[in-house]
Scaffold this active site. Structure first.
Site, short mmCIF file in Angstrom:
data_model
loop_
_atom_site.label_atom_id
_atom_site.label_comp_id
_atom_site.label_asym_id
_atom_site.label_seq_id
_atom_site.Cartn_x
_atom_site.Cartn_y
_atom_site.Cartn_z
N ASP A 68 0.67 -1.32 0.00
CA ASP A 68 -0.07 0.04 0.13
C ASP A 68 0.75 1.12 0.08
O ASP A 68 2.06 1.25 0.75
CB ASP A 68 -0.90 0.10 1.16
CG ASP A 68 -2.17 -0.84 1.07
OD1 ASP A 68 -2.33 -1.58 0.06
OD2 ASP A 68 -3.09 -0.70 2.05
N HIS A 119 -5.70 3.26 -4.27
CA HIS A 119 -5.58 3.29 -2.73
C HIS A 119 -5.86 4.91 -2.48
O HIS A 119 -5.23 5.34 -1.47
CB HIS A 119 -4.02 2.97 -1.97
CG HIS A 119 -4.05 2.91 -0.80
ND1 HIS A 119 -5.15 2.09 0.04
CD2 HIS A 119 -3.38 3.41 0.16
CE1 HIS A 119 -4.79 2.06 1.36
NE2 HIS A 119 -3.70 2.98 1.57
N HIS A 123 -5.65 9.47 0.86
CA HIS A 123 -5.65 8.49 1.96
C HIS A 123 -6.59 9.22 2.99
O HIS A 123 -6.64 8.94 4.26
CB HIS A 123 -4.07 8.23 2.59
CG HIS A 123 -4.15 7.05 3.53
ND1 HIS A 123 -4.31 6.87 4.72
CD2 HIS A 123 -3.97 5.61 2.84
CE1 HIS A 123 -4.17 5.50 5.07
NE2 HIS A 123 -3.87 4.95 4.06
N HIS A 213 3.84 -2.01 3.61
CA HIS A 213 3.94 -0.74 3.07
C HIS A 213 5.59 -0.51 2.79
O HIS A 213 6.26 -0.51 3.48
CB HIS A 213 3.60 0.46 4.03
CG HIS A 213 2.34 0.22 4.18
ND1 HIS A 213 1.94 -0.70 5.41
CD2 HIS A 213 0.99 0.99 4.11
CE1 HIS A 213 0.53 -0.38 5.76
NE2 HIS A 213 0.12 0.40 4.87
#
Length: 257
Positions: A68, A119, A123, A213
């Site tokens: 991500d 994604h 965010h 990540h």
């Protein structure tokens, strides 16, 4: 074990628990949730004469490897590792400061056979936004990836795993399936590579989905050991869509192992 050490262990475990709980988080009613395995088996039963996929997770012991929040500076080093290990992953890319800053890295992801998902642009927690706000978080990343690679993402991951029926409705309209996870290292909270490896290995199971990540300092160095150990345990590491095959991601559906 000292009191301070016990407290440290409890705090670390709590971080893992919080991150894992986020994979099921919803700020409202949530329908349309299924597992990759159930979806795969349903598709195989519906179309028994179809050819088997190249990677057949009905027979192979599969786990999906996902990342991500990139691309970022460490991403090329991660891509080097994946290329060396002959492993493909799913990258849920972010927009602001990422797809608009590292387009050549996004192009490399696509050229090397990785799956690219959405994604969001910045965010934000999608469950706090109205339909217009949700669309504004998703549409620019769709446009960026399409402009860079020629392909539009069909999968996305909601920030913090937070979704609900309102979010699902927008994702259905935009043609995106939602992908949660079952294994996470909480690598946002530690740079210790050994800890990241241990957490992922402890949580990984067949038909699961690993969340990492690459932008955090301890993560990329952990990936070779994670891959090697899982392969020694008999796992085949795949993209999310490979895990799902012969089914294909269905817009609006939430996939959770």
């Amino acid at each position: 074990m000292t009191l301070r050490h016990r407290r440290g262990v409890r705090a670390a475990l709590a971080l893992v628990a919080v991150a894992a709980a986020a994979s099921t988080a919803a700020c409202g009613t949530l329908h349309g949730v299924t597992s990759p395995r159930d979806e795969r088996e349903h598709a195989a039963a519906e179309r028994p004469g179809d050819p088997r996929p190249a990677v057949d997770c009905a027979t192979d012991k599969c786990v999906a490897l996902t990342f991500d929040g990139g691309p970022s500076r460490p991403t090329p080093a991660l891509l080097d590792i994946l290329k060396e290990k002959h492993v493909h992953a799913t990258f849920f890319v972010q927009g602001k400061g990422h797809t608009d800053t590292y387009p050549q890295t996004v192009l490399r992801m696509a050229r090397e056979g990785h799956e690219i998902g959405n994604h969001t642009w910045s965010h934000k927690n999608l469950t706090t936004l109205d339909e217009k706000g949700i669309t504004a978080e998703i549409a620019p990343v769709q446009r960026d990836v399409r402009a860079i690679t020629g392909h539009t993402p069909t999968v996305m991951r909601p920030p913090q795993g937070r979704t609900d029926d309102a979010v699902s409705g927008v994702m259905k309209r935009l043609g995106l399936a939602q992908v949660l996870w079952s294994a996470t290292a909480s690598d946002f909270a530690t740079r210790d590579t050994d800890t990241i490896v241990q957490r992922i290995l402890e949580q990984t199971h067949r038909d699961g989905i690993i969340l990492l990540h690459e932008s955090y300092g301890g993560t990329v160095p952990a990936v070779p050991t994670i891959i090697d150990t899982l392969q020694k345990r008999g796992y085949t590491l795949v993209t999310f869509s490979q895990l799902l095959a012969p089914a294909v991601p269905r817009p609006g559906v939430v996939y959770r192992p």
